[in-house]
Motif scaffolding. Structure first.
Motif, mmCIF file in Angstrom:
data_model
loop_
_atom_site.group_PDB
_atom_site.id
_atom_site.type_symbol
_atom_site.label_atom_id
_atom_site.label_comp_id
_atom_site.label_asym_id
_atom_site.label_seq_id
_atom_site.Cartn_x
_atom_site.Cartn_y
_atom_site.Cartn_z
ATOM 1 N N VAL A 184 0.831 -1.205 0.000
ATOM 2 C CA VAL A 184 0.000 0.000 0.000
ATOM 3 C C VAL A 184 0.866 1.255 0.000
ATOM 4 O O VAL A 184 0.504 2.287 -0.582
ATOM 5 N N TRP A 185 2.036 1.157 0.610
ATOM 6 C CA TRP A 185 2.928 2.320 0.651
ATOM 7 C C TRP A 185 3.475 2.671 -0.726
ATOM 8 O O TRP A 185 4.062 3.758 -0.908
ATOM 9 N N VAL A 224 -3.259 10.533 2.229
ATOM 10 C CA VAL A 224 -3.093 9.110 1.921
ATOM 11 C C VAL A 224 -2.074 8.475 2.866
ATOM 12 O O VAL A 224 -2.245 7.333 3.319
ATOM 13 N N TRP A 225 -1.014 9.221 3.191
ATOM 14 C CA TRP A 225 -0.018 8.709 4.144
ATOM 15 C C TRP A 225 -0.659 8.451 5.499
ATOM 16 O O TRP A 225 -0.405 7.405 6.133
ATOM 17 N N CYS A 226 -1.478 9.386 5.966
ATOM 18 C CA CYS A 226 -2.139 9.230 7.259
ATOM 19 C C CYS A 226 -3.059 8.012 7.260
ATOM 20 O O CYS A 226 -3.077 7.227 8.218
ATOM 21 N N VAL A 227 -3.828 7.846 6.173
ATOM 22 C CA VAL A 227 -4.731 6.703 6.072
ATOM 23 C C VAL A 227 -3.932 5.402 6.072
ATOM 24 O O VAL A 227 -4.276 4.444 6.785
ATOM 25 N N ALA A 228 -2.860 5.357 5.287
ATOM 26 C CA ALA A 228 -2.044 4.146 5.225
ATOM 27 C C ALA A 228 -1.417 3.839 6.582
ATOM 28 O O ALA A 228 -1.338 2.670 6.992
ATOM 29 N N PHE A 229 -0.989 4.873 7.299
ATOM 30 C CA PHE A 229 -0.369 4.668 8.607
ATOM 31 C C PHE A 229 -1.382 4.128 9.618
ATOM 32 O O PHE A 229 -1.087 3.186 10.361
ATOM 33 N N VAL A 234 -3.669 -0.419 12.760
ATOM 34 C CA VAL A 234 -4.809 -1.285 13.056
ATOM 35 C C VAL A 234 -4.507 -2.729 12.679
ATOM 36 O O VAL A 234 -4.805 -3.667 13.422
ATOM 37 N N HIS A 235 -3.899 -2.907 11.514
ATOM 38 C CA HIS A 235 -3.532 -4.260 11.063
ATOM 39 C C HIS A 235 -2.533 -4.888 12.026
ATOM 40 O O HIS A 235 -2.646 -6.085 12.368
#
Length: 254
Positions: A184-185, A224-229, A234-235
């Motif tokens: 995703v990154w 997008v970085w914040c969402v991915a982080f 969570v994962h």
């Protein structure tokens, strides 16, 4: 050959020699389209022709157009056709991939965004060259590089809706589950690079609109970085902390 003399004259011409690679790109584009309709035998023939031509021209054209001429500097006659050499190589790779593997929804993973990031890196490099201090080589190529940087920026911009549509086709139309993984990154970096490239290009080529787009895209990349982080945290919590290392190890052994 009806135009043998013209062909011989064009090969050592730095401004026209690389145009011969359009034959390879065109042949592979036709082959890929036929492969999509199931005509794999014809595609294989076209791929073989294109690959053989690419090998031959890959040696002949650079040697005759660059090393085989006494005119200096050769770069003074360089133009956009030089990039067709790269396009021809990419077209062979795409055609070969279509022959070996079908294009399935699950294959359109996040790393495909790197193609847009590669264009953005080229834009940034071009913008930095345009901003360099005066020097004979810089002055001779500044206009060409500035124009090509705009072309690559336009292509990178065009790729963004295509990549978004590919994600929609993968996850919505074909219902491939959207789950977190490290790839995703691969989306975050190209978006950030596109933003930085737009800011620098807008300043180097005096294109305020491009700079505005780059600045706006910077916030998009940050989002997008914040969402991915957050999704990564969570994962990690669900798969390691909450489940427990022993359970994870048991699941991996199973």
């Amino acid at each position: 050959m009806g135009y043998r003399r013209e062909v011989v004259d064009d090969l050592p011409d730095a401004s026209r020699g690389f145009g011969f690679f359009t034959f390879i790109a065109g042949t592979d584009v036709l082959g890929v389209r036929l492969a999509m309709d199931g005509h794999h035998t014809v595609t294989a023939v076209l791929l073989a022709v294109a690959a053989l031509t690419w090998i031959v021209l890959g040696y002949v054209v650079p040697w005759t157009a660059v090393l085989g001429t006494s005119e200096r500097p050769v770069v003074a006659r360089a133009d956009g056709t030089w990039f067709i050499w790269v396009v021809a190589a990419q077209s062979v790779a795409v055609a070969a991939r279509m022959m070996l593997y079908p294009l399935r929804p699950r294959d359109l993973t996040a790393p495909y965004w790197v193609s847009m990031g590669a264009c953005a890196i080229t834009v940034l490099a071009g913008a930095r060259i345009v901003e360099m201090e005066d020097a004979p080589m810089v002055n001779a190529t500044r206009g060409l590089i500035g124009g090509l940087a705009v072309v690559f920026w336009a292509f990178a911009t065009w790729l963004i809706p295509v990549l978004v549509a590919a994600g929609w086709w993968r996850h919505v139309a074909n219902k491939v589950p959207l789950r977190y993984d490290a790839t995703v990154w691969s989306i975050v970096f190209p978006l950030g690079m596109y933003a930085v490239a737009g800011i620098y290009l807008g300043r180097a080529d005096h294109l305020p609109l491009v700079g505005i787009v780059g600045s706006a895209e910077l916030w998009c990349a940050f989002t997008v970085w914040c969402v991915a982080f957050v999704v990564m945290v969570v994962h990690f919590w669900r798969s390691v902390v909450h489940v427990g290392p022993a359970t994870v190890k048991t699941q991996e052994n199973a």
